[in-house]
Design a protein around this motif. Sequence first.
Motif, PDB file in Angstrom:
ATOM      1  N   ALA A 295       8.843  -3.973  -3.460  1.00 40.53           N
ATOM      2  CA  ALA A 295       8.718  -5.363  -3.904  1.00 40.53           C
ATOM      3  C   ALA A 295       9.946  -5.811  -4.686  1.00 40.53           C
ATOM      4  O   ALA A 295      10.319  -6.993  -4.652  1.00 40.53           O
ATOM      5  N   ALA A 296      10.579  -4.874  -5.400  1.00 40.56           N
ATOM      6  CA  ALA A 296      11.767  -5.204  -6.198  1.00 40.56           C
ATOM      7  C   ALA A 296      13.062  -5.028  -5.417  1.00 40.56           C
ATOM      8  O   ALA A 296      14.153  -5.190  -5.988  1.00 40.56           O
ATOM      9  N   SER A 297      12.950  -4.687  -4.121  1.00 39.59           N
ATOM     10  CA  SER A 297      14.127  -4.481  -3.257  1.00 39.59           C
ATOM     11  C   SER A 297      15.056  -3.415  -3.822  1.00 39.59           C
ATOM     12  O   SER A 297      16.282  -3.557  -3.812  1.00 39.59           O
ATOM     13  N   LEU A 298      14.472  -2.342  -4.330  1.00 39.32           N
ATOM     14  CA  LEU A 298      15.237  -1.207  -4.844  1.00 39.32           C
ATOM     15  C   LEU A 298      15.110  -0.063  -3.847  1.00 39.32           C
ATOM     16  O   LEU A 298      14.039   0.520  -3.695  1.00 39.32           O
ATOM     17  N   VAL A 401      -0.330  -6.030 -17.215  1.00 37.32           N
ATOM     18  CA  VAL A 401       0.365  -7.026 -18.030  1.00 37.32           C
ATOM     19  C   VAL A 401       1.656  -7.454 -17.340  1.00 37.32           C
ATOM     20  O   VAL A 401       2.039  -8.622 -17.379  1.00 37.32           O
ATOM     21  N   ALA A 402       2.333  -6.491 -16.698  1.00 36.84           N
ATOM     22  CA  ALA A 402       3.583  -6.778 -15.970  1.00 36.84           C
ATOM     23  C   ALA A 402       3.385  -6.383 -14.512  1.00 36.84           C
ATOM     24  O   ALA A 402       3.787  -5.292 -14.090  1.00 36.84           O
ATOM     25  N   PRO A 403       2.763  -7.233 -13.713  1.00 34.43           N
ATOM     26  CA  PRO A 403       2.431  -6.861 -12.331  1.00 34.43           C
ATOM     27  C   PRO A 403       3.643  -6.579 -11.454  1.00 34.43           C
ATOM     28  O   PRO A 403       3.521  -5.896 -10.440  1.00 34.43           O
ATOM     29  N   GLU A 404       4.824  -7.085 -11.845  1.00 38.18           N
ATOM     30  CA  GLU A 404       6.005  -6.843 -11.019  1.00 38.18           C
ATOM     31  C   GLU A 404       6.471  -5.388 -11.098  1.00 38.18           C
ATOM     32  O   GLU A 404       7.179  -4.908 -10.200  1.00 38.18           O
ATOM     33  N   THR A 405       6.080  -4.666 -12.153  1.00 39.97           N
ATOM     34  CA  THR A 405       6.499  -3.264 -12.285  1.00 39.97           C
ATOM     35  C   THR A 405       5.319  -2.304 -12.399  1.00 39.97           C
ATOM     36  O   THR A 405       5.532  -1.099 -12.571  1.00 39.97           O
ATOM     37  N   ASP A 420      14.925  -1.162 -14.582  1.00 39.52           N
ATOM     38  CA  ASP A 420      16.222  -1.532 -15.158  1.00 39.52           C
ATOM     39  C   ASP A 420      17.295  -0.549 -14.691  1.00 39.52           C
ATOM     40  O   ASP A 420      17.078   0.671 -14.675  1.00 39.52           O
ATOM     41  N   LEU A 421      18.464  -1.069 -14.330  1.00 41.12           N
ATOM     42  CA  LEU A 421      19.544  -0.247 -13.793  1.00 41.12           C
ATOM     43  C   LEU A 421      20.698  -0.149 -14.783  1.00 41.12           C
ATOM     44  O   LEU A 421      21.028  -1.114 -15.472  1.00 41.12           O
TER      45      LEU A 421
END
Length: 516
Positions: A295-298, A401-405, A420-421
């Motif tokens: 989802a984060a394109s990593l 709380v942080a659904p993106e991660t 975080d990179l």
Amino acid sequence: ESGSMPFAQVHYPFENSDWFEDHYPGDFIVEYIAQTRAWFYTLHVMATALFDRPAFKTCLTHGVVLGSDGQKMSKRLRNYPDPEEMFAKHGSDAMRWYLMSSPILRGGDSIVDEKGIPAAVRSALLPLWNAWYFFSLYANADARWASLGRVDSPAVLDRYVLAKLRSVVGAVTEAMDSYDISGACAAVEGFLDALNNWYIRRSRDRFWGTTEDEADTQRAFDTLATVIEVLCRVAAPLLPLETEVVWRGITAAESESVHLADWPQAESLPADPDLVAGMDRVREVCSAAHSVRKAASLRARLPLAALTIAAPDSESLAPFAGLVADELNVKQVRFTNDVDSYAERHLIVNFKVAAPRLGGATPEVAAAARNGDWALLRNGRARVGESELEAGEFEMRLDPVAPETTRALSDGVLVILDTDLTPELLAEGTARDVVRVVQQYRRDHGFDVSDRIHLRIAAPQRVRGALTTHRAWLGEQTLAVSVELLEPEAPALRGEEWTVSSLPDGEEVAVAAVRQ
């Protein structure tokens, strides 16, 4: 006359009396579901009237096989793919698996067309063949013989795959004994996923021999050979042709057949249900973390700083921290019991179950649940407003709380990936990208998997800087005894056969290699 078939076919009672008495009633009968009021019924009527006993011991019915137009499959309508053409194009095992694993064998109606056959190939035939190909490739490259039947490896991945195989042998045996063919297919398919996408992938370094532990490498080969051999025997009724080829290859028994081998006994394999449950839970954690990456394109080759696993019993997964870190390409795996810092708890009322008992109190319970007026009680109960709900009348849901991660699993586990990179992580990711380029170069230029090489790489300054930091690791991963880093103009000035490839960020690298 259809009800007379069991005895009329052998001209009983005028002849064949001994044969009939030994073969009647039949062990089982199978037809589509409409025969319950047709052929099955007339068979029983005749058997009861003439012999005062049932016509068969076990009855199986399946759903309606529908043609490509949604109507019942019919020779008159020709609304089905030509079987001979499907056999020639996809193989008879593919067609067989497609039908046996379909809803038809569970009583459902299903359209049978060519589109579903490739899915059967991907879910069963290719995974089995890939496991055998992987084993044979590296065993032959290493001139290595494996010992079949070895089940004493102390390695955790070996113990897991053997214990999981034991449960699969038991599940398939039980399913086949109860005529549950689709259940047997599901058990085999699930195991093939664990074998390829977990055991083999997480054990690759052991087969490559990069662990510098010869005894462990041999245990890995012995375990995988044992698993493939047993799996072929248990899957033989479902994939008769492919298992024959693989079994003959793994046993070197060219004149024998898997279909004449003994059925495997689950008791011959080690049992470790706690390890299987724990490892399967780890696989779910990794799957959830991979979804965050996607989802984060990593990309998977880009290392990340940390993964946090939050659960009331998170420490139970701590023994698998190394496996999780390797699978997810993270530097650290953290465990915490503090679920509430990462998610909010919500009580969801199952009104289909609770409403009949609650009656007029249902609206008040619904409002209280929405407003957060609830508390968990002992014995699996909950207070919602002024009412109490029984176990099964509600369920708890975790909303990150942080659904993106963050991902929440069904058993209350939270998976939190640090996305975080840093420059160091980006540099290592670049080195991993270059390893992929070199491995593709090796395949394209016919290098054997065991060939040592002298490697040259021409790349921009940023890429060369990353490779300088990870030069030793790069050589280990690509079997390079020397690694020379050159400026981008080098390929035009030298005579070697260079291949130019683009990295994910668009920068180009050129690779050339010669055998040692």
